[in-house]
Design an enzyme around this catalytic site. Structure first.
Site, PDB file in Angstrom:
ATOM      1  CB  CYS A   1       2.301   2.217   9.765  1.00 26.26           C
ATOM      2  SG  CYS A   1       0.912   2.466   8.639  1.00 26.26           S
TER       3      CYS A   1
ATOM      4  CG  HIS B   1      -0.195  -0.007   2.533  1.00 21.73           C
ATOM      5  ND1 HIS B   1       0.316  -1.166   3.071  1.00 21.73           N
ATOM      6  CD2 HIS B   1       0.134   0.974   3.405  1.00 21.73           C
ATOM      7  CE1 HIS B   1       0.913  -0.904   4.216  1.00 21.73           C
ATOM      8  NE2 HIS B   1       0.822   0.400   4.448  1.00 21.73           N
TER       9      HIS B   1
END
Length: 684
Positions: free
Chosen positions: A201, A65
Site C-alpha cells: 500500500c 495512518h
C-alpha cells in the site's frame, strides 16, 4: 526508545463524530507527549493519505495512518467510539480507531511492530478484547502484545480426570468404528494448490500486512498454500525463487507498483487493490484457481521499463515520452545540485578566475583559500561532467530498464565528445532505449537468454548507438546545440523578455511537475556550456520558481482570515521553502484551491521571469535561492524582480479568494477555522 503505545495514548471513550475530529483528538495526545512536533502538519499528512484511499475496514475498524516528517518516532494512539465513525468501510462505521504515525524514515524495528499489529487486527479474539477492555493501561499492553487477548479460562472438564487415564470413547466414535486394517497401497495425498502473493500500500504500514494475514487465513481455510511477500515501509524480503517457480498462481493485492514484478510472469495472475486482499481473500483465491484451470496466464517475462510499469494501457506516445524524459531529468538533478553548488561556492571563495587554477592533484596548499576554491571547482566540474551521460543513461533506463543503462551512458559520453551537449544527451538516451527495446523483441533461443542482458544487449546496443551518434546524427545535433547556445548568447530586448515570460509560466504552472522540470532542465543544460544568455535563463528560472511559495506565505500573512488554520501554518514554512527555491512549497495551497492559486502563481512567475531577463540578471548556480545571492549578477534588481512577482501573485490570490461566495477550501479544520471561514463568507 519509547514504547509504541502507552496508557496516555488510549481513549476508551472517544467522543469524536467524524474521522477528521477523531484523528485530531488522537493526534493531540501524540503531540502532548512529544511524539508529533507539528500537529497541523501531521494532520495534513494524515488527510493526504486518507484521500488516496479510505482506511476503514470490515469489522468496525478504522486505521488512519501516514508517514510524516512531523513524527519523532513510530507511535500508535487508540480510540474506542460508542457511536461509530465513518471511515469508508463497506460494512459501516468503525468503533475501534487506530491512528498510526511513522516518521518519514521510520526504522525497521518499530515498523515491524506496526505490521504485527496490522495482522492482529484480523484476529476476532484480539478485537473482541479491545471492545471489552476497561483500563487504558491494559488496553495499551494488549496492543503491544504484553497482555493476552483472553483472560485465562476455567479448566476443561477433562482436566479433572485422574492422571494417566484416558477419556472413554462414546459408542459410535472413531475409536470404535475405525477399520481394523489399512489399505495395502494407500493413494498419495494430492499436492495442494500453491499461491504466491504480493501485498503493498502507499505507506506500507497497515493495509500491506492486513492483506497478507487475510490471504494466509483464507488459504488455510481453503486448503491452499499461500506464501506472501509484503512490500512495506521496512523494505521487503523476496520470496524464495524456487517457491515462485513452483507456484500454481499469483495474487497481487497492491496500491503501489509491485517491485520486480517480472519474477511472476507466465503464471495465472489476479491483480487487485490491497483492500480486496483484506475484504475478499477467499474470492481472490477462488479466482486464481479458476484461471489456472482455464490455462490463463500473464504475459511472458520481458524487461519492462520502470516508467511503463504503472502506465495505463491507453497512454499515448507523448505521455510515455514525457515520463521517459522526466526519468532522466530526475536522476540528473542530484548531479546538478552537487556539482553546481560546488562550482558556485568555488566562485564565491576564489573569484571567477578560479576556473583557470591548476589541478589540485599537483598543486594544493592547505592554508590558501584559493586552493580550497580550486578543489571545490574541480570536484564540482567532475560532477557536472556526468550530467549528459546520466541524463542519457536514465532516459534509456526509463524506456528499457537496466539493459538500457550501458548504451545510454555510452551515447551520452559520445554526445560530450562531439560537443552535442544537452540536446545530444536527450537524443542519445532515446536512441539507446529504442535500440534495446528493438533487440528485446527479437526471438532468442532459450540457451542464449541467460547471456542476453549481460553480454549481447550491451554489446550490440552500444555499438549501434555509438555508430549513430558519431557518424550519422551527432554532427547535426552538435550544430543545433551550437545554434541554440549562440541564440541564448544574443538574447536581448523583447525576445529575452518573452522567453522570461514563457519560462516563468512553465515554472509556476504545475509547481514542480513535468512542465516545471522541463523549464529547469532547459536552464541547467545551458550551464554545461555557460555564456551570458544561458546564465540569464538560469537566473530567470530560479527567480520564477521562488515566487509561488513566497506569494502564498505573503498572502497568509496579510489576509490570514482567507485561509484555513492549516494553510496559515503552511504559510510560515513557505517563507523558507520559497527563499530556498523549493517551488513545491505552494502545492498544499494549490491542491486545496487550484482555480485561484495556480493562475495567481503563474501571473507572478511571468512577471518575475520577464523582469529578470529585462534587468539582465545572471546566475552561475543551479540552485540555492537567496543563499546564492553573491553569485547573482545584478543582485539588487534580481531581488526586486522576485519581490514584484511575489506581490502580484499574493495580490491576485487575495483578490480571487475575497471575491468568492462560497469557499473552495475545507472550512472545518478546527473551531477557529470554522469561525474564520464564516467571517470570510459573510464579508464576501
Amino acid at each position: 526508545m519509547s514504547e509504541l503505545i502507552t496508557a496516555e495514548l488510549v481513549d476508551l471513550d472517544l467522543s469524536a463524530e467524524t474521522k477528521d475530529t477523531a484523528a485530531r483528538s488522537l493526534a493531540e495526545r501524540m503531540a502532548a507527549h512529544g511524539r508529533v512536533t507539528d500537529l497541523e502538519g501531521f494532520l495534513a499528512d494524515v488527510a493526504a493519505r486518507e484521500a488516496q484511499m479510505p482506511t476503514g475496514l470490515d469489522g468496525g475498524i478504522g486505521i488512519p495512518h501516514c508517514r510524516s516528517a512531523h513524527v519523532t518516532e513510530p507511535t500508535l494512539a487508540f480510540g474506542r467510539s460508542t457511536s461509530g465513525i465513518d471511515f469508508g468501510a463497506p460494512d459501516g462505521p468503525a468503533d475501534l480507531i487506530f491512528l498510526i504515525a511513522a516518521p518519514a524514515g521510520g526504522d525497521a524495528d518499530h515498523l515491524s511492530v506496526l505490521s504485527t499489529l496490522a495482522r492482529q487486527l484480523m484476529d476476532e479474539s484480539f478485537t473482541g478484547a479491545l471492545r471489552s477492555a476497561t483500563e487504558p493501561g491494559r488496553t495499551a499492553a494488549l496492543i503491544r502484545g504484553d497482555a493476552p487477548a483472553e483472560e485465562p479460562s476455567a479448566r476443561a472438564p477433562e482436566e479433572d480426570a485422574c492422571p494417566g487415564t484416558a477419556p472413554e470413547s462414546a459408542p459410535g466414535t472413531a475409536a470404535e468404528t475405525a477399520p481394523e486394517t489399512a489399505p495395502e497401497n494407500p493413494a498419495p495425498p494430492a499436492a495442494p494448490f500453491r499461491i504466491v502473493a504480493i501485498t503493498s500500500c502507499p505507506t506500507g504500514i497497515a493495509h500491506t500486512y492486513m492483506a497478507a494475514e487475510s490471504l494466509e487465513k483464507a488459504g488455510q481455510a481453503a486448503g491452499v498454500e499461500v506464501s506472501v511477500e509484503t512490500q512495506g515501509s521496512a523494505g521487503f524480503k523476496r520470496l524464495d525463487p524456487q517457491l515462485v517457480a513452483d507456484a500454481d498462481g499469483v495474487i497481487f493485492a497492491h496500491d503501489v507498483e509491485v517491485r520486480e514484478k517480472e519474477r511472476f510472469a507466465g503464471k495465472p495472475t489476479v491483480d487487485v487493490g490491497v483492500k480486496a486482499g483484506i475484504n475478499r481473500p477467499a474470492e481472490l483465491i477462488a479466482e486464481v484457481r479458476q484461471k489456472a484451470e482455464r490455462g490463463e496466464v500473464s504475459a511472458p517475462a520481458r524487461a519492462t521499463a520502470p516508467m511503463d510499469k504503472d502506465a495505463a494501457t491507453g497512454d499515448g506516445f507523448a505521455t510515455r515520452l514525457r515520463t521517459w524524459l522526466m526519468t532522466g531529468v530526475s536522476y540528473m538533478v542530484p548531479f546538478v545540485a552537487a556539482g553546481g553548488l560546488l562550482i558556485a561556492l568555488a566562485f564565491a571563495i576564489g573569484g571567477y578566475t578560479i576556473n583557470k587554477a591548476p589541478s589540485v592533484a599537483h598543486h594544493f596548499l592547505w592554508t590558501e583559500s584559493t586552493s580550497w576554491a580550486a578543489l571545490l571547482f574541480q570536484v564540482g566540474s567532475v560532477a557536472f561532467g556526468f550530467l549528459v551521460p546520466v541524463l542519457a543513461g536514465f532516459i534509456a533506463y526509463g524506456m528499457a530498464d537496466r539493459p538500457g543503462l550501458v548504451p545510454g551512458f555510452v551515447g551520452g559520453a559520445v554526445a560530450l565528445t562531439i560537443n552535442a551537449g544537452f540536446l545530444g544527451g536527450l537524443i542519445a538516451g532515446l536512441l539507446a532505449g529504442a535500440v534495446v527495446r528493438a533487440i528485446q523483441r527479437v526471438g532468442i533461443p532459450p540457451v542464449l537468454r541467460g547471456i542476453m542482458p549481460v553480454v549481447v544487449i550491451p554489446l550490440i546496443s552500444s555499438a549501434v548507438v555509438g555508430f549513430l551518434m558519431f557518424l550519422v546524427i551527432g554532427k547535426p545535433v552538435a550544430a543545433l546545440q551550437k545554434g541554440l547556445t549562440d541564440w541564448l548568447s544574443g538574447l536581448t530586448g523583447a525576445n529575452a523578455i518573452i522567453l522570461g515570460v514563457i519560462l516563468g509560466l512553465m515554472m509556476c504552472f504545475d509547481l514542480g511537475g513535468p512542465l516545471n522540470k522541463v523549464a529547469y532542465a532547459f536552464a541547467v543544460g545551458g550551464l554545461a556550456n555557460p555564456n551570458e544568455g544561458s546564465l540569464k535563463v538560469m537566473a530567470a528560472v530560479m527567480a520564477a520558481g521562488m515566487v509561488p511559495p513566497l506569494a502564498m506565505a505573503l498572502a497568509t500573512t496579510v489576509r490570514g482570515r482567507l485561509f484555513t488554520k492549516a494553510e496559515r501554518e503552511n504559510g510560515k514554512a513557505a517563507w523558507v521553502l520559497g527563499a530556498s527555491f523549493i517551488t513545491e512549497g505552494a502545492i498544499p495551497f494549490a491542491a486545496a484551491d487550484p482555480l485561484r492559486v495556480i493562475p495567481a502563481a503563474m501571473a507572478g512567475g511571468a512577471v518575475t521571469g520577464a523582469l529578470s531577463m529585462a534587468f539582465g540578471c545572471t546566475l552561475r548556480a543551479p540552485h540555492g535561492g537567496i543563499f546564492v545571492v553573491p553569485l547573482i549578477g545584478r543582485p539588487f534588481v534580481y531581488l526586486l524582480a522576485i519581490a514584484a512577482g511575489t506581490g502580484v501573485s499574493a495580490a491576485l490570490v487575495v483578490l480571487l479568494k475575497g471575491l468568492r461566495k462560497t469557499p473552495l477550501t475545507r472550512t472545518a479544520d478546527s473551531p477557529t477555522d470554522g469561525a474564520a471561514e464564516a467571517g470570510v463568507t459573510a464579508a464576501a
